[in-house]
Design a protein around this motif. Structure first.
Motif, mmCIF file in Angstrom:
data_model
loop_
_atom_site.group_PDB
_atom_site.id
_atom_site.type_symbol
_atom_site.label_atom_id
_atom_site.label_comp_id
_atom_site.label_asym_id
_atom_site.label_seq_id
_atom_site.Cartn_x
_atom_site.Cartn_y
_atom_site.Cartn_z
ATOM 1 N N ALA A 1 33.457 30.963 25.569
ATOM 2 C CA ALA A 1 32.640 29.967 26.261
ATOM 3 C C ALA A 1 32.328 28.785 25.350
ATOM 4 O O ALA A 1 32.366 27.620 25.771
ATOM 5 C CB ALA A 1 31.349 30.608 26.759
ATOM 6 N N ARG A 2 32.051 29.079 24.103
ATOM 7 C CA ARG A 2 31.735 28.003 23.154
ATOM 8 C C ARG A 2 32.945 27.102 22.913
ATOM 9 O O ARG A 2 32.815 25.873 22.849
ATOM 10 C CB ARG A 2 31.249 28.591 21.828
ATOM 11 C CG ARG A 2 29.848 29.167 21.870
ATOM 12 C CD ARG A 2 29.400 29.580 20.486
ATOM 13 N NE ARG A 2 28.079 30.180 20.486
ATOM 14 C CZ ARG A 2 27.466 30.626 19.389
ATOM 15 N NH1 ARG A 2 28.083 30.536 18.207
ATOM 16 N NH2 ARG A 2 26.260 31.164 19.463
ATOM 17 N N LEU A 3 34.114 27.715 22.732
ATOM 18 C CA LEU A 3 35.314 26.923 22.456
ATOM 19 C C LEU A 3 35.693 26.011 23.623
ATOM 20 O O LEU A 3 36.321 24.968 23.417
ATOM 21 C CB LEU A 3 36.487 27.852 22.126
ATOM 22 C CG LEU A 3 36.420 28.558 20.772
ATOM 23 C CD1 LEU A 3 37.540 29.589 20.651
ATOM 24 C CD2 LEU A 3 36.486 27.559 19.629
ATOM 25 N N LYS A 4 35.303 26.395 24.835
ATOM 26 C CA LYS A 4 35.598 25.587 26.012
ATOM 27 C C LYS A 4 34.530 24.527 26.280
ATOM 28 O O LYS A 4 34.705 23.704 27.180
ATOM 29 C CB LYS A 4 35.736 26.482 27.236
ATOM 30 C CG LYS A 4 36.914 27.442 27.175
ATOM 31 C CD LYS A 4 36.901 28.391 28.375
ATOM 32 C CE LYS A 4 38.025 29.418 28.276
ATOM 33 N NZ LYS A 4 37.958 30.409 29.379
ATOM 34 N N SER A 5 33.436 24.573 25.528
ATOM 35 C CA SER A 5 32.334 23.650 25.808
ATOM 36 C C SER A 5 32.714 22.219 25.419
ATOM 37 O O SER A 5 33.443 22.004 24.436
ATOM 38 C CB SER A 5 31.079 24.067 25.042
ATOM 39 O OG SER A 5 31.242 23.841 23.647
ATOM 40 N N PRO A 6 32.255 21.229 26.177
ATOM 41 C CA PRO A 6 32.560 19.827 25.861
ATOM 42 C C PRO A 6 32.129 19.426 24.448
ATOM 43 O O PRO A 6 32.823 18.634 23.794
ATOM 44 C CB PRO A 6 31.769 19.053 26.924
ATOM 45 C CG PRO A 6 31.655 19.997 28.072
ATOM 46 C CD PRO A 6 31.514 21.350 27.449
ATOM 47 N N ALA A 7 31.008 19.964 23.973
ATOM 48 C CA ALA A 7 30.508 19.584 22.643
ATOM 49 C C ALA A 7 31.491 19.987 21.541
ATOM 50 O O ALA A 7 31.728 19.231 20.597
ATOM 51 C CB ALA A 7 29.143 20.218 22.392
ATOM 52 N N VAL A 8 32.060 21.187 21.659
ATOM 53 C CA VAL A 8 33.025 21.650 20.653
ATOM 54 C C VAL A 8 34.321 20.851 20.749
ATOM 55 O O VAL A 8 34.870 20.412 19.725
ATOM 56 C CB VAL A 8 33.293 23.158 20.823
ATOM 57 C CG1 VAL A 8 34.470 23.593 19.942
ATOM 58 C CG2 VAL A 8 32.048 23.963 20.473
ATOM 59 N N ILE A 9 34.812 20.647 21.961
ATOM 60 C CA ILE A 9 36.056 19.886 22.141
ATOM 61 C C ILE A 9 35.904 18.468 21.598
ATOM 62 O O ILE A 9 36.797 17.940 20.912
ATOM 63 C CB ILE A 9 36.448 19.853 23.628
ATOM 64 C CG1 ILE A 9 36.784 21.273 24.104
ATOM 65 C CG2 ILE A 9 37.633 18.920 23.866
ATOM 66 C CD1 ILE A 9 36.967 21.393 25.598
ATOM 67 N N ALA A 10 34.752 17.845 21.863
ATOM 68 C CA ALA A 10 34.521 16.474 21.411
ATOM 69 C C ALA A 10 34.348 16.382 19.904
ATOM 70 O O ALA A 10 34.460 15.289 19.327
ATOM 71 C CB ALA A 10 33.288 15.897 22.110
#
Length: 364
Positions: free
Chosen positions: A88-97
């Motif tokens: 879930a964390r790896l898919k979060s916008p904050a991590v991707i950005a």
């Protein structure tokens, strides 16, 4: 629908990181021009080496975070719980950005190391006599290390200070990863990251070139000045009892300097102290995350400053200038992020208002 919303969120976060991108890419462009003019190349080996250090630091933080998650949540299925949590964390916008900024950080330090090693091309090491005089003016005619010696001048303490001085590297790697993916507040995350690029550029690059100096441990072998021979004799004697790890690093730096090496971590410069500057930056940021961590890293900052003098890397005034300069850079960083966020908010309001007017039904 969710994917479209996540994509918009990622773009929004990337736009908020624009000041960090602007400073980092401007530095890279400046360095590339400088390197080209002086026939200096930068290959992928240094970037890969720095990337590995960040990967190791990231893995260590991951293990620590996973352990804390398991202790706090005590799930029935620990493996499944961790897989679901991190998926879930790896898919979060904050991590991707955050991935583009992470890439910039990995590339950054090799560029800085090259730039640092080029200081003798732009300026002679002329400032050491002035900094020695400034220290003596502050400490009533004594060198700073002599004032510290009655308290810290014991081999076991010196060895411990050297280990702590090496632990400072965790701020660059683990500390920066922590703030890069910090989820407690976007403002402090970006203020730290912008400050990170600015201190290494302005303080570690510009000021270090302007105030070119080698520091107490190198005034003898590089400048032929015996002022700190007694300090170096004590450090070498202490090393006979307990390992003083910094002595080996100083030998490496001197060898690289004499050989003209420009690898990761190479280059000699004393004023200002980037150990103190980085510790100051981390303290300024972490105190807004946790009061207890703020007190801990304030003590760490003080010990790093003391260690920089005791271990013959720096004059006391190196740390003083670093503290003042880093505080100014921090103010600039926070002001820049606040100004950018205010501009984005005004921009978003301007785009939102026409839509609101269009969708408004006049009262009968």
């Amino acid at each position: 629908m969710a994917t479209a919303l996540d994509g918009k969120r990622v773009l929004h976060l990337l736009l908020r990181d624009a000041p960090v991108y602007a400073v980092a890419t401007s530095l890279f462009a400046f360095c590339l021009v400088l390197f080209a003019n002086h026939g200096v190349g930068i290959g992928p080996d240094l970037i890969l080496a720095n990337g590995r250090l960040y990967m190791v630091a990231g893995f260590a933080l991951l293990v620590l975070d996973a352990a804390l998650l398991l202790v706090r949540n005590r799930p029935d299925g620990p493996t499944r719980f961790l897989i679901e949590t991190y998926s879930a964390r790896l898919k979060s916008p904050a991590v991707i950005a955050s991935i583009p900024t992470f890439a910039l950080i990995i590339v950054f330090m090799p560029f800085f190391s090259k730039l640092k090693s080029m200081i003798p091309l732009f300026n002679d090491f002329d400032w050491d006599p002035a900094f020695i005089a400034w220290d003596r003016a502050i400490f009533a005619g004594y060198d700073a290390w002599q004032v510290l010696q009655p308290v810290f001048g014991y081999p076991l303490i010196t060895s411990g200070m050297a280990m702590l001085y090496h632990a400072w590297m965790l701020l660059i790697y683990a500390g920066t990863i922590f703030f890069l993916f910090y989820r407690g507040g976007q403002a402090i995350r970006r203020e730290y990251l912008l400050g990170f690029f600015l201190i290494w550029t302005i303080i570690g690059g510009g000021m270090a070139t302007w105030l070119a100096s080698v520091g107490p441990c190198f005034v003898g072998p590089i400048l032929g000045d015996p002022t700190f021979d007694a300090q170096m004799a004590y450090l070498n004697e202490a090393n006979e009892h307990y390992p003083v790890l910094t002595l080996h690093v100083q030998d490496l730096l001197l060898g690289w300097y004499n050989a003209g090496e420009r690898g990761l971590g190479s280059g000699i410069t004393a004023m200002p102290s980037m150990h103190v500057s980085m510790a100051m930056l981390f303290w300024l940021a972490i105190r807004r995350v946790s009061r207890e961590a703020g007190w801990f890293f304030m003590l760490f900052l003080i010990l790093i400053w003391i260690g920089s003098v005791h271990l013959a890397y720096h004059y006391a005034v190196d740390g003083l200038v670093s503290v003042i300069a880093t505080a100014i850079v921090w103010k600039l960083s926070t002001a820049a992020i606040a100004g950018w966020d205010a501009w984005l908010a005004r921009r978003e309001n301007r785009f939102a208002q026409p839509a609101l007017r269009t969708n408004t039904v006049p009262a009968e």
